[in-house]
Design an enzyme around this catalytic site. Sequence first.
Site, PDB file in Angstrom:
ATOM      1  N   LYS A 265       0.840  -1.196   0.000  1.00  0.00           N
ATOM      2  CA  LYS A 265       0.000   0.000   0.000  1.00  0.00           C
ATOM      3  C   LYS A 265       0.871   1.241   0.000  1.00  0.00           C
ATOM      4  CE  LYS A 265      -1.970   1.654   3.810  1.00  0.00           C
ATOM      5  NZ  LYS A 265      -1.689   3.127   3.836  1.00  0.00           N
TER       6      LYS A 265
ATOM      7  N   ASP B  52      -3.585   4.232  -1.814  1.00  0.00           N
ATOM      8  CA  ASP B  52      -4.477   4.631  -0.731  1.00  0.00           C
ATOM      9  C   ASP B  52      -4.471   6.152  -0.579  1.00  0.00           C
ATOM     10  OD1 ASP B  52      -5.974   4.756   1.622  1.00  0.00           O
ATOM     11  OD2 ASP B  52      -4.244   4.304   2.901  1.00  0.00           O
TER      12      ASP B  52
ATOM     13  N   LYS C 174      -7.565   7.979  -0.766  1.00  0.00           N
ATOM     14  CA  LYS C 174      -8.868   8.357  -0.198  1.00  0.00           C
ATOM     15  C   LYS C 174      -9.450   9.593  -0.883  1.00  0.00           C
ATOM     16  CE  LYS C 174      -7.552   6.612   4.394  1.00  0.00           C
ATOM     17  NZ  LYS C 174      -6.110   6.355   4.117  1.00  0.00           N
TER      18      LYS C 174
ATOM     19  N   ASP D 161     -13.708  14.675  -2.968  1.00  0.00           N
ATOM     20  CA  ASP D 161     -13.809  15.996  -3.588  1.00  0.00           C
ATOM     21  C   ASP D 161     -15.113  16.026  -4.372  1.00  0.00           C
ATOM     22  OD1 ASP D 161     -13.080  18.542  -4.826  1.00  0.00           O
ATOM     23  OD2 ASP D 161     -11.001  18.009  -4.407  1.00  0.00           O
TER      24      ASP D 161
ATOM     25  N   THR E 259     -10.036   4.105  11.160  1.00  0.00           N
ATOM     26  CA  THR E 259      -9.924   3.261  12.353  1.00  0.00           C
ATOM     27  C   THR E 259      -9.354   4.012  13.554  1.00  0.00           C
ATOM     28  OG1 THR E 259      -7.794   2.441  11.533  1.00  0.00           O
ATOM     29  CG2 THR E 259      -9.739   1.099  11.089  1.00  0.00           C
TER      30      THR E 259
ATOM     31  N   ARG F  72       3.329  -1.191  10.582  1.00  0.00           N
ATOM     32  CA  ARG F  72       4.462  -1.216  11.497  1.00  0.00           C
ATOM     33  C   ARG F  72       4.819  -2.591  12.055  1.00  0.00           C
ATOM     34  NH1 ARG F  72       2.575   4.540  13.962  1.00  0.00           N
ATOM     35  NH2 ARG F  72       0.614   3.673  13.207  1.00  0.00           N
TER      36      ARG F  72
END
Length: 234
Positions: A33, A60, A62, A65, A117, A208
């Site tokens: 990603k 990614d 998002k 608009d 999240t 991570r």
Amino acid sequence: MSDPRIIVALDFPNAEYALSLTAKLDPTWCRVKVGKELFTAAGPHLIEKLMGKGFEVFLDLKFHDIPGTVANACRAAVALGVWMINVHALGGRRMLSAAREAVPPDSTKLIAVTLLTSMEQCDLDELGVNGDPHDVVQRLALLTQDCGLDGVVCSPREAAELREVMGPGFCLVTPGVRPADASLDDQKRVSSPRQAIQNGADYLVIGRPITQASDPVSMLRRLNDEIDEVRNSS
């Protein structure tokens, strides 16, 4: 594996870090990603390099608009040849429909973000959004499905009910996935890989715990083994 379920989040400040990590990883074991920070720093050239190494890329960004702008951005992303892109469901029906019209159904996967999240009930209250996170996510997922998109990004905790409501053909992509012994960092609505798959998630976005592991390859293998164990027992 023909359809790897883990998407490694390359949340790095520059291309050098991303390419250094992916040089260690096998593209048959994961997808990757690229988000806002890395794409802003490195641009489409990095996407080309990653795909040249055999990785399928989830871009990614998002998009959120006015409908025409989002449609044009989606067309540009599809032209890069990426595997998956996303828009934000809070952009509403006209924006979601414009994105769907811009992305051929048999090309790049098109999904929508429901609720980040990192957000909790107090965040929704402050924004004046009615309902708890569970209700908001389900409302936005139903809207996304009604507009013909391929799936949504959701918390692994919401995946089980969404799978039941949305049916088997709707793609559920879950960030906020952490091994049981890992730090939560800035995620709030999280789950383990095992639980996410049991809840019906199709793809797990993991950053991570893999990218900052002392041995990223071993960690990736461990997580894939856990996923395979769950899928083989179901």
